[in-house]
Design a protein around this motif. Sequence first.
Motif, PDB file in Angstrom:
ATOM      1  N   THR A 192       0.903  -1.074  -0.157  1.00  0.00           N
ATOM      2  CA  THR A 192       0.027  -0.084  -0.029  1.00  0.00           C
ATOM      3  C   THR A 192       0.994   1.084  -0.026  1.00  0.00           C
ATOM      4  O   THR A 192       1.587   1.447   1.043  1.00  0.00           O
ATOM      5  CB  THR A 192      -1.038  -0.005   1.289  1.00  0.00           C
ATOM      6  OG1 THR A 192      -1.691  -1.117   1.218  1.00  0.00           O
ATOM      7  CG2 THR A 192      -1.802   1.359   1.211  1.00  0.00           C
ATOM      8  N   ARG A 201      -0.506   4.290  -0.857  1.00  0.00           N
ATOM      9  CA  ARG A 201      -1.095   5.495  -0.321  1.00  0.00           C
ATOM     10  C   ARG A 201      -2.507   5.047   0.083  1.00  0.00           C
ATOM     11  O   ARG A 201      -3.007   4.067  -0.684  1.00  0.00           O
ATOM     12  CB  ARG A 201      -1.368   6.633  -1.440  1.00  0.00           C
ATOM     13  CG  ARG A 201      -1.929   8.047  -0.988  1.00  0.00           C
ATOM     14  CD  ARG A 201      -2.324   8.635  -2.160  1.00  0.00           C
ATOM     15  NE  ARG A 201      -2.778   8.117  -3.437  1.00  0.00           N
ATOM     16  CZ  ARG A 201      -4.150   7.929  -3.689  1.00  0.00           C
ATOM     17  NH1 ARG A 201      -5.188   8.187  -2.380  1.00  0.00           N
ATOM     18  NH2 ARG A 201      -4.732   7.172  -4.709  1.00  0.00           N
ATOM     19  N   ASP A 225      -6.335   6.131   0.896  1.00  0.00           N
ATOM     20  CA  ASP A 225      -7.338   7.036   0.684  1.00  0.00           C
ATOM     21  C   ASP A 225      -8.361   6.646   1.800  1.00  0.00           C
ATOM     22  O   ASP A 225      -9.253   5.916   1.810  1.00  0.00           O
ATOM     23  CB  ASP A 225      -8.176   6.828  -0.743  1.00  0.00           C
ATOM     24  CG  ASP A 225      -9.238   7.948  -0.989  1.00  0.00           C
ATOM     25  OD1 ASP A 225      -9.542   8.398  -0.022  1.00  0.00           O
ATOM     26  OD2 ASP A 225      -9.461   8.110  -2.349  1.00  0.00           O
ATOM     27  N   ASN A 238      -9.982   3.346  -3.502  1.00  0.00           N
ATOM     28  CA  ASN A 238      -8.971   4.123  -4.311  1.00  0.00           C
ATOM     29  C   ASN A 238      -7.615   3.893  -3.454  1.00  0.00           C
ATOM     30  O   ASN A 238      -6.506   4.897  -3.817  1.00  0.00           O
ATOM     31  CB  ASN A 238      -9.440   5.495  -4.169  1.00  0.00           C
ATOM     32  CG  ASN A 238     -10.580   5.820  -5.027  1.00  0.00           C
ATOM     33  OD1 ASN A 238     -10.848   4.766  -5.778  1.00  0.00           O
ATOM     34  ND2 ASN A 238     -11.462   6.721  -4.757  1.00  0.00           N
ATOM     35  N   ASP A 239      -7.065   3.171  -2.697  1.00  0.00           N
ATOM     36  CA  ASP A 239      -6.091   2.970  -2.175  1.00  0.00           C
ATOM     37  C   ASP A 239      -4.934   2.645  -3.326  1.00  0.00           C
ATOM     38  O   ASP A 239      -5.515   1.861  -4.098  1.00  0.00           O
ATOM     39  CB  ASP A 239      -5.985   1.731  -1.096  1.00  0.00           C
ATOM     40  CG  ASP A 239      -6.689   2.148   0.055  1.00  0.00           C
ATOM     41  OD1 ASP A 239      -7.025   3.422   0.307  1.00  0.00           O
ATOM     42  OD2 ASP A 239      -6.635   1.470   1.151  1.00  0.00           O
ATOM     43  N   ASP A 240      -3.768   3.377  -3.222  1.00  0.00           N
ATOM     44  CA  ASP A 240      -2.767   2.991  -4.200  1.00  0.00           C
ATOM     45  C   ASP A 240      -2.177   1.595  -3.745  1.00  0.00           C
ATOM     46  O   ASP A 240      -0.863   1.729  -3.008  1.00  0.00           O
ATOM     47  CB  ASP A 240      -1.771   4.113  -4.383  1.00  0.00           C
ATOM     48  CG  ASP A 240      -0.710   3.833  -5.409  1.00  0.00           C
ATOM     49  OD1 ASP A 240      -0.629   2.848  -6.146  1.00  0.00           O
ATOM     50  OD2 ASP A 240       0.207   4.613  -5.557  1.00  0.00           O
ATOM     51  N   ARG A 246      -0.103  -1.673  -4.953  1.00  0.00           N
ATOM     52  CA  ARG A 246       0.737  -2.612  -6.188  1.00  0.00           C
ATOM     53  C   ARG A 246       1.932  -3.494  -5.747  1.00  0.00           C
ATOM     54  O   ARG A 246       2.184  -3.119  -4.745  1.00  0.00           O
ATOM     55  CB  ARG A 246       1.278  -1.433  -7.328  1.00  0.00           C
ATOM     56  CG  ARG A 246       1.995  -0.394  -6.883  1.00  0.00           C
ATOM     57  CD  ARG A 246       1.888   0.646  -7.901  1.00  0.00           C
ATOM     58  NE  ARG A 246       1.676   2.059  -7.241  1.00  0.00           N
ATOM     59  CZ  ARG A 246       2.725   2.967  -7.272  1.00  0.00           C
ATOM     60  NH1 ARG A 246       3.585   2.964  -7.858  1.00  0.00           N
ATOM     61  NH2 ARG A 246       2.497   3.958  -6.598  1.00  0.00           N
ATOM     62  N   SER A 249       9.188  -0.010  -6.392  1.00  0.00           N
ATOM     63  CA  SER A 249       7.898  -0.010  -6.888  1.00  0.00           C
ATOM     64  C   SER A 249       8.319  -1.063  -8.147  1.00  0.00           C
ATOM     65  O   SER A 249       9.129  -0.461  -8.911  1.00  0.00           O
ATOM     66  CB  SER A 249       7.241   1.062  -7.450  1.00  0.00           C
ATOM     67  OG  SER A 249       6.311   0.729  -8.230  1.00  0.00           O
ATOM     68  N   ASP A 294       6.919   1.104 -11.336  1.00  0.00           N
ATOM     69  CA  ASP A 294       7.436   2.264 -11.633  1.00  0.00           C
ATOM     70  C   ASP A 294       9.084   2.122 -11.743  1.00  0.00           C
ATOM     71  O   ASP A 294       9.480   3.151 -12.108  1.00  0.00           O
ATOM     72  CB  ASP A 294       6.990   3.099 -10.475  1.00  0.00           C
ATOM     73  CG  ASP A 294       5.585   3.514 -10.206  1.00  0.00           C
ATOM     74  OD1 ASP A 294       5.099   4.189 -11.267  1.00  0.00           O
ATOM     75  OD2 ASP A 294       5.209   3.202  -9.328  1.00  0.00           O
TER      76      ASP A 294
END
Length: 165
Positions: free
Chosen positions: A85, A87, A89, A95-97, A99, A123, A126
């Motif tokens: 996690t 981010r 929300d 809507n949590d980020d 990945r 990440s 990314d």
Amino acid sequence: MSLDKYKRMTDEEFKSLTDEEFEEYIKLKEEDFPRHYREIGEITVNTILTPEEAIEIAIEYHKEHGLDGTVNKVIENLYFDEAYTFRVDMINRDNDDIRPAWRVTVDLPPNPFSVEDYTLIVSDRDKAVMGMLDPNGQPVREGKEFTDEDIEYIMSEEDPEGYND
């Protein structure tokens, strides 16, 4: 049953869980936990980065930011998190980020203030370091780190001159 129903709860709803509901939540969390600490041979999803690439990204970040310690290059010490996690929300937990990410440990030399290692979060998507975890596994936030003056104040029994000015 899944953890999704608990993610949508408000803090008040979560606090009002019955003992049975809370036990169910704990059981689901324990079943979910291994996804976050997969050793290299346990990874069940396709990754973008290889373990070596994740370590190299961590090394570059470590150098660029002049961080303490040495990035651990031993692949067997690398962990993969299928659902890190980045981010939260608080208004809409859907809507949590979340990945995939690699957890790369940084070994620290013996020090009276920092006795444990920390972790760089790379990440997978990314191909970059997106965060850092302190020795307790808590995210390090910008501006929240202790300065040398903070540590000196905490360790002393006196109020250093001008510290609170």
